[in-house]
Scaffold this active site. Structure first.
Site, PDB file in Angstrom:
ATOM      1  N   HIS A 198       0.726  -1.242   0.034  1.00  0.00           N
ATOM      2  CA  HIS A 198      -0.073  -0.124  -0.114  1.00  0.00           C
ATOM      3  C   HIS A 198       0.878   1.379   0.047  1.00  0.00           C
ATOM      4  CE1 HIS A 198      -3.321   2.573   2.140  1.00  0.00           C
ATOM      5  NE2 HIS A 198      -3.418   2.709   0.864  1.00  0.00           N
ATOM      6  N   ASN A 222      -5.974   3.609   6.873  1.00  0.00           N
ATOM      7  CA  ASN A 222      -6.919   3.952   6.514  1.00  0.00           C
ATOM      8  C   ASN A 222      -8.139   3.724   7.596  1.00  0.00           C
ATOM      9  OD1 ASN A 222      -6.453   5.573   4.334  1.00  0.00           O
ATOM     10  ND2 ASN A 222      -6.176   3.779   3.090  1.00  0.00           N
TER      11      ASN A 222
END
Ligand code: NAD
Length: 282
Positions: free
Chosen positions: A138, A188
């Site tokens: 990511h 997130n």
């Protein structure tokens, strides 16, 4: 696992083009894939522009930037590579299909990685017959500037796979933080609910757009306000992440803000569409 030399990046949007750029600068041979008409040409122009800025700032040597551009080939379909990184739109069904497509072109030793912001790596891995060679990789936006790569192990990800992608990320100049495969991972799980709460504060009239962003910039020392950051990330991506958190954690505190949803319905996706919470048309 032998050393990674070749990388295929699937999806040439904001993230995929950035990943292709940093990989090419680090000396990997890169194939960049997209299906949307004109997207590969746009991505090449974005990479060229970004490299020019980095050279002007003295952050990258001119010959390194020139060589990097020659190392990126654009393709309409995925091609075999040591590492295949999926960076397509944040949609689980689409990514599951892409993972099957990637497995069909991958070689025995190839690693399949996803740049997903929130979709479980274990679920993507289960769409293939090589879950030990599937991993989350990511990156952060804008990829050429942001130092972090979150590496996420699915349930079956092998140590060798996690180590190989961490080494590749480090070669790209990134610092790795490992996260477990829980909805939203570390980044997130924390960031996007804050953005969602900022959208609620706007919707409820707690403050106007500029007041909300000013409070978080000057009061909390954030470099960007949450609404500015949402526009940078893409409101569609923020909404998709909230849906994953809401569904995956089953807690109503993760319900997406209706205002965020209506902006996405209206096509106001942020910088990439020219308008989100702010207007970028000028
Ligand atoms: P984007 O909308 O800019 O780009 C997505 C690209 O994928 C588009 O160009 C689209 O044409 C392409 N695509 C769709 N289907 C495809 C297919 N079948 N094959 C090849 N390409 C296909 O989105 P983005 O912001 O670059 O996000 C991409 C991924 O990265 C998402 O999973 C997102 O969650 C993740 N991510 C985004 C950010 C961010 O800040 N935007 C940060 C980290 C991770």
């Amino acid at each position: 696992m032998s050393e990674i030399r070749t990388i295929t990046v699937v999806g040439a949007g904001q993230m995929g083009s950035g990943i292709a750029q940093v990989a090419a600068v680090a000396g990997f041979d890169v194939a960049l894939v997209d299906v949307a008409p004109g997207q590969l040409e746009r991505a090449v122009a974005v990479i060229q522009g970004s490299l020019t800025k980095l050279v002007d700032r003295g952050a990258v040597e001119r010959d390194v930037a020139d060589a990097a551009q020659t190392r990126i080939r654009t393709k309409a379909k995925p091609v075999p590579a040591d590492l295949l990184i999926e960076a397509a739109t944040e949609d689980a069904e689409l990514k599951l299909r892409i993972f099957q497509e990637l497995e069909a072109v991958a070689e025995e030793h190839s690693i399949l990685a996803s740049n997903t912001s929130s979709i479980p790596i274990t679920r993507l891995a289960a769409a293939t017959s090589r879950p030990e060679r599937v991993v989350g990789m990511h990156f952060f936006n804008p990829v050429p500037l942001m130092k972090l790569v979150e590496v996420i192990r699915g349930l079956e990800t092998s140590d060798g796979t996690a180590e190989a992608v961490s080494a590749a990320a480090e070669r790209m100049g990134k610092t790795v933080a490992e996260a477990r495969d829980y909805p939203g991972f570390i980044s997130n799980r924390i960031l996007v609910p804050m953005i969602n709460e900022a959208a609620y504060a706007l919707m409820e009239g707690v403050g106007d757009r500029d007041a909300i962003d000013t409070v978080m910039k000057l009061g909390m020392n954030h470099p960007m306000g949450p609404l500015q950051l949402a526009d940078l990330i893409g409101l569609d991506t923020c909404l998709a992440i909230m849906e994953v958190l809401h569904q995956g954690l089953g807690d109503s505190k993760y319900r997406p803000c209706p205002l965020l949803r209506s902006y996405v319905d209206a096509g106001r996706l942020g910088r990439k569409s020219g308008r989100g919470f702010y207007d970028y048309s000028g």
